[in-house]
Enzyme design. Structure first.
Site, PDB file in Angstrom:
ATOM      1  N   SER A 107       0.701  -0.998   0.049  1.00  0.00           N
ATOM      2  CA  SER A 107      -0.121   0.102   0.016  1.00  0.00           C
ATOM      3  C   SER A 107       0.862   1.181   0.077  1.00  0.00           C
ATOM      4  CB  SER A 107      -0.860   0.159   1.379  1.00  0.00           C
ATOM      5  OG  SER A 107      -1.745  -1.107   1.155  1.00  0.00           O
ATOM      6  N   GLN A 124       1.032  -9.157  -6.449  1.00  0.00           N
ATOM      7  CA  GLN A 124       0.707 -10.434  -6.606  1.00  0.00           C
ATOM      8  C   GLN A 124       1.632 -11.181  -7.458  1.00  0.00           C
ATOM      9  OE1 GLN A 124      -1.923 -12.315  -5.276  1.00  0.00           O
ATOM     10  NE2 GLN A 124      -2.414 -10.669  -4.013  1.00  0.00           N
ATOM     11  N   CYS A 168      -9.745  -6.748   1.613  1.00  0.00           N
ATOM     12  CA  CYS A 168     -10.158  -5.332   2.016  1.00  0.00           C
ATOM     13  C   CYS A 168     -11.554  -5.322   1.745  1.00  0.00           C
ATOM     14  CB  CYS A 168      -9.267  -4.291   0.965  1.00  0.00           C
ATOM     15  SG  CYS A 168      -7.388  -4.920   0.879  1.00  0.00           S
TER      16      CYS A 168
HETATM   17  C1  LIG Z   1      -1.988  -7.100  -0.839  1.00  0.00           C
HETATM   18  C2  LIG Z   1      -1.925  -6.217  -2.019  1.00  0.00           C
HETATM   19  C3  LIG Z   1      -1.619  -4.798  -1.752  1.00  0.00           C
HETATM   20  C4  LIG Z   1      -1.518  -4.054  -0.464  1.00  0.00           C
HETATM   21  O1  LIG Z   1      -0.087  -4.523   0.199  1.00  0.00           O
HETATM   22  P1  LIG Z   1       0.049  -4.528   1.722  1.00  0.00           P
HETATM   23  O2  LIG Z   1       1.647  -4.870   1.811  1.00  0.00           O
HETATM   24  O3  LIG Z   1      -0.758  -5.342   2.387  1.00  0.00           O
HETATM   25  O4  LIG Z   1      -0.207  -2.988   2.200  1.00  0.00           O
HETATM   26  C5  LIG Z   1      -1.391  -4.084  -2.723  1.00  0.00           C
HETATM   27  N1  LIG Z   1      -1.807  -4.368  -4.032  1.00  0.00           N
HETATM   28  C6  LIG Z   1      -2.089  -5.648  -4.446  1.00  0.00           C
HETATM   29  C7  LIG Z   1      -2.321  -6.114  -5.866  1.00  0.00           C
HETATM   30  C8  LIG Z   1      -2.202  -6.512  -3.242  1.00  0.00           C
HETATM   31  O5  LIG Z   1      -2.588  -7.915  -3.454  1.00  0.00           O
END
Ligand SMILES: *Cc1c(COP(=O)(O)O)cnc(C)c1O
Length: 396
Positions: free
Chosen positions: A70, A178, A323
């Site tokens: 994030s 991902q 989320c």
């Molecule tokens: C999980 C995820 C995030 C957020 O990552 P965090 O480390 O949990 O803040 C952002 N983008 C994608 C595509 C995600 O799968």
């Protein structure tokens, strides 16, 4: 327990845990301290930076440590917007099915006067390079398009999009959260200027990530304070988590081909099995998707009930993005690929990895088939469909 929610988070790998514990026990000094004990922690960070850079074919000085995906997304997007605004460029191109870390940052920029253009996603969950090319304008200051979608796992043509952006001299960021550790990432071949990574999606710890920023990609610090990360990200480094992230990524990259071969076979078996359930549909392209991602909609089913009944059978799955779970809105990703509300509500995401077995897959298939039938049998709406009072949306 069968864990099939690796897109939400992963179990830390043994190598990552060992690296983290060793660091907590033996290398706990402050990396900014000048004495040798502090410098040991600094060396640990330097070595982690080199390891991560090598995994994605970047230079170590293009690797910035953050608190996760994030933060990396926020920093990349806000940085490009700030640079753009100085040149009177306020047009940003993205897609309708990004992660909320991207979409909500863009919303905030929109309120500050930026023009956000979200490209439509095709029904197979993939956008085309031509869409990006057609959307780029003289005042475009950023293209940000995710590498692989977190709900439906579809992989975007990042290298082609990157080539277009480079030719048109528009900065290009990709949320590769991902993708990292699951498919090969080479920032040179991908033609990206900035790329986000999060450790807990590839068997590292939560709360740590990377923002890769090419030398020409100017970063604005969003956290003020000390001079860490070349002054671009203040705060004493999370040394144990950083060291563990490097170990986890290195391990994932070394075993990528072997893991993928195994996971792909499991995924195909899982898709074949779930496809046999009547009135079901696979979301996202069958081929252009992450090795471990399976995402289905089942007509007449409410996703939350499905998850709770699977939980009773000790199966951990998701209806989509962690989320959005807890809210009753259908997934913005499924709506973006054209699923109608009624069908989008009945979604199930199973994200498997190399720790899953054939036995897991067989158990998942029979559990999902059983639960779907059970829920449909309880539903008056489903009876109306069966006796022709209402139409089916999906084919049997
Ligand atoms: C999980 C995820 C995030 C957020 O990552 P965090 O480390 O949990 O803040 C952002 N983008 C994608 C595509 C995600 O799968």
């Amino acid at each position: 327990m069968i864990y099939a929610d690796n897109a939400a988070t992963t179990k830390m790998s043994r190598v990552a845990i060992d690296a983290m514990v060793n660091c907590m026990e033996n290398i706990w000094g402050n990396p900014s301290s000048l004495y040798e004990f502090g410098q040991k922690a600094k060396e640990a960070i330097t070595s982690a930076r080199e390891k991560i850079a090598a995994c994605i074919n970047a230079e170590p000085n293009e690797i910035y440590f953050t608190s996760g995906g994030s933060e990396s997304d926020n920093q990349a997007i806000i940085s490009a917007a700030k640079v753009g605004a100085k040149k009177n460029k306020r047009h940003i191109i993205s897609t309708a099915f990004e992660h909320h870390a991207v979409l909500h940052t863009l919303k905030k920029l929109e309120a500050e006067g930026f023009e956000i253009e979200l490209l439509d996603v095709h029904e197979n969950g993939v956008i085309t390079p031509a869409q990006v090319e057609n959307a780029i304008r003289k005042d475009t200051c950023l293209v940000t398009i995710m590498f692989a979608n977190n709900e439906i796992g579809t992989i975007q043509p990042i290298a082609e999009i990157g080539a277009i952006c480079r030719a048109k001299k528009v900065p290009f960021h990709t949320d590769a959260v991902q993708a990292a550790g699951h498919i090969n990432i080479d920032v040179q071949k991908l033609n990206v200027d900035a790329l986000s990574i999060s450790a807990h999606k590839f068997h590292g710890a939560k709360g740590v990530g990377v923002l890769y920023a090419r030398k020409n990609f100017q970063l604005t610090n969003i956290i003020e304070g000390g001079a860490q990360e070349k002054g671009k990200r203040a705060g004493t480094e999370n040394v144990p988590a950083i060291v563990a992230m490097a170990a986890a990524l290195d391990d994932a990259c070394k075993n990528l081909d072997a893991n993928n071969k195994k996971v792909l076979a499991l995924r195909e078996k899982l898709i074949d099995g779930l496809n046999k359930i009547p009135y079901s549909i696979l979301n996202g392209d069958r081929k252009k998707r992450l090795p471990g991602n399976v995402n289905f909609c089942f007509e007449g089913i409410e996703g939350e009930s499905l998850l709770l009944l699977l939980d009773d059978k000790n199966i951990c799955a998701s209806s989509g993005s962690a989320c959005t779970s807890g809210s009753l809105d259908p997934s913005h990703v499924l709506l973006a690929i054209g699923r109608v509300h009624e069908v989008a509500h009945g979604s199930l995401r199973l994200s498997i990895d190399e720790n899953n077995t054939e036995d897991d897959v067989e158990k998942i298939i029979s559990a999902v088939a059983e639960v779907v039938e059970y829920l449909r049998n309880m539903s008056p709406l489903w009876k109306d469909k069966l006796n022709g009072k209402k139409n089916f949306i999906l084919e049997a």
